[in-house]
Structures are given as structure tokens and as C-alpha cells.
Design an enzyme around this catalytic site. Structure first.
Site, PDB file in Angstrom:
ATOM      1  CE1 TYR A   1      -3.138   4.603 -10.221  1.00 40.57           C
ATOM      2  CE2 TYR A   1      -0.760   4.891 -10.130  1.00 40.57           C
ATOM      3  CZ  TYR A   1      -1.863   4.189 -10.573  1.00 40.57           C
ATOM      4  OH  TYR A   1      -1.707   3.093 -11.384  1.00 40.57           O
TER       5      TYR A   1
ATOM      6  CG  HIS B   1      -7.308   3.320  -4.273  1.00 42.70           C
ATOM      7  ND1 HIS B   1      -8.115   2.754  -3.312  1.00 42.70           N
ATOM      8  CD2 HIS B   1      -6.593   2.284  -4.789  1.00 42.70           C
ATOM      9  CE1 HIS B   1      -7.893   1.447  -3.255  1.00 42.70           C
ATOM     10  NE2 HIS B   1      -6.968   1.139  -4.144  1.00 42.70           N
TER      11      HIS B   1
ATOM     12  CE1 TYR C   1       1.981   3.016  -8.433  1.00 48.87           C
ATOM     13  CE2 TYR C   1       4.137   2.006  -8.114  1.00 48.87           C
ATOM     14  CZ  TYR C   1       3.322   2.935  -8.740  1.00 48.87           C
ATOM     15  OH  TYR C   1       3.850   3.777  -9.680  1.00 48.87           O
TER      16      TYR C   1
ATOM     17  CG  ASN D   1      -2.246  -4.335  -5.165  1.00 44.05           C
ATOM     18  OD1 ASN D   1      -3.192  -3.671  -4.761  1.00 44.05           O
ATOM     19  ND2 ASN D   1      -2.241  -4.929  -6.337  1.00 44.05           N
TER      20      ASN D   1
ATOM     21  CG  ASP E   1      -9.789   3.909  -0.812  1.00 47.03           C
ATOM     22  OD1 ASP E   1      -8.729   3.442  -0.334  1.00 47.03           O
ATOM     23  OD2 ASP E   1     -10.363   3.397  -1.794  1.00 47.03           O
TER      24      ASP E   1
ATOM     25  CG  ASN F   1      -6.189  -5.375  -3.509  1.00 46.87           C
ATOM     26  OD1 ASN F   1      -6.668  -6.442  -3.112  1.00 46.87           O
ATOM     27  ND2 ASN F   1      -6.375  -4.942  -4.734  1.00 46.87           N
TER      28      ASN F   1
END
Length: 194
Positions: free
Chosen positions: A21, A26, A72, A74, A99, A120
Site C-alpha cells: 500500500y 489511501h 489497516y 478499517n 485522503d 472507513n
């Protein structure tokens, strides 16, 4: 490290951990934290009890904690909530950088409170803190044009021209952090929203 208490005492930059990532849209919140560490000489360290990479920096004399949640997106609230609880930081003294697909690449906006807009990370922080009364530093990454393309869009890397816009936005946002810590919200908004 001694310092004054600023308007914001915790800045959380949202993203996803891991090389897969790194550099994706993100992770724009991570980029802000990285830039603040670069400018103010802090050192990010993995803090398992806070579920994130954390640093403590002095910014123009203001004592500030930084975190990149390593849970992460979420589950971003786990790190933010753990730090807020441990250091007794109220929600209104937390700034969350993230973001924002509803803003064009290169734009930055400040916002106090409000909904999560489908993000999220914000949703989980709001749920964990039990309130939406934390501030947001919204970094525009643009919208792909169709809702079905949002996830692939934010989880991909920007093109070189877009990356330049995002890097400038990160610089502009980092420039305003001292004003935010000093409580000069309106002045920072004027600069970023111009």
C-alpha cells in the site's frame, strides 16, 4: 520532552501498513505524519500497546504526538482511541489527516466534526471515540468518476503529475500545522482553502 500544550495534541495520519500500500492514495494521511517527522526531527517507533507507529515532536514549542495506525484503515480507531485514553487527550484535541475523494488532487481542507462520508478510517475512529467531534485534515485525491471504481482508485498509486500535486498539498498542509497547534484555525483555513 517539555513543551506547551497546543490546540491539537494528537495528529493521526491514516493509511494502510505494508509495502503493498505504500505510495497509494489511501495513504495520504501517512504522508503528512512522515513529513512532520522529517521537519521536526521525531522518530517513528512501533508501539504495540498503541497499535501504531508513534512519535513525539515539538512543533514551535508545542508538544504533539503523531501516529500512523498499523491496524489497516478499517480499524484506525484502535490506535487513535488507545493514545487518546492513555494520554487523556479529548476528541477536540485530535486532528485526523486522511485522503478525500470528494476533493480534487492537490487540494487540502480543514473540517471540524461532521460525518465520515463513507471513509472507513473516519467511521471507525468515530465509533471508537463515541463522537465525531475531532478535526479532519482532508487531502484531495480526486474521484474516479464512478462509485464502483473508488476502492481500486484509492488503493492505487497516483500518476506522476497527480503525485506532484499531492506532494505540494502535503507541504502546504504541514506548513499550517504550527498555526493549528497555536489555535489559529481560521488563519490556517484561509491559507489552505485559498
Amino acid at each position: 520532552m517539555a513543551g506547551r500544550e497546543g490546540n491539537f495534541r494528537l495528529i493521526a495520519g491514516l493509511g494502510n501498513p505494508g509495502s503493498k500500500y505504500a505510495g497509494t492514495r489511501h495513504n495520504a494521511g501517512f504522508w503528512i505524519v512522515d513529513e512532520l517527522v522529517r521537519r521536526y526531527g521525531g522518530e517513528l517507533r512501533e508501539e504495540s500497546k498503541f497499535r501504531g507507529d508513534c512519535a513525539r515532536v515539538l512543533i514551535d514549542g508545542y508538544d504533539c504526538r503523531l501516529v500512523k495506525p498499523m491496524t489497516y484503515m478499517n480499524h484506525s480507531g484502535q490506535a487513535v482511541g488507545a493514545l487518546a485514553n492513555f494520554f487523556k487527550i479529548p476528541p477536540e484535541a485530535i486532528l485526523v489527516a486522511h485522503d478525500e475523494i470528494d476533493l480534487p488532487p492537490g487540494s487540502v481542507r480543514l473540517k471540524r466534526g461532521g460525518g465520515h462520508g463513507g471513509h472507513n478510517g473516519l467511521r471507525h475512529i468515530q465509533s471508537t471515540l463515541g463522537t465525531a467531534e475531532f478535526a479532519r485534515l482532508r487531502i484531495g485525491v480526486g474521484h474516479p468518476g464512478h462509485k464502483d471504481q473508488v476502492v481500486p482508485h484509492v488503493l492505487s498509486r497516483p500518476a506522476p503529475d497527480e503525485l506532484r500535486l499531492l506532494e505540494r498539498a502535503i507541504d502546504d498542509a504541514a506548513d499550517e500545522i504550527p498555526r493549528l497547534l497555536a489555535g489559529e484555525w481560521d488563519r490556517a483555513c484561509q491559507q489552505l482553502h485559498a
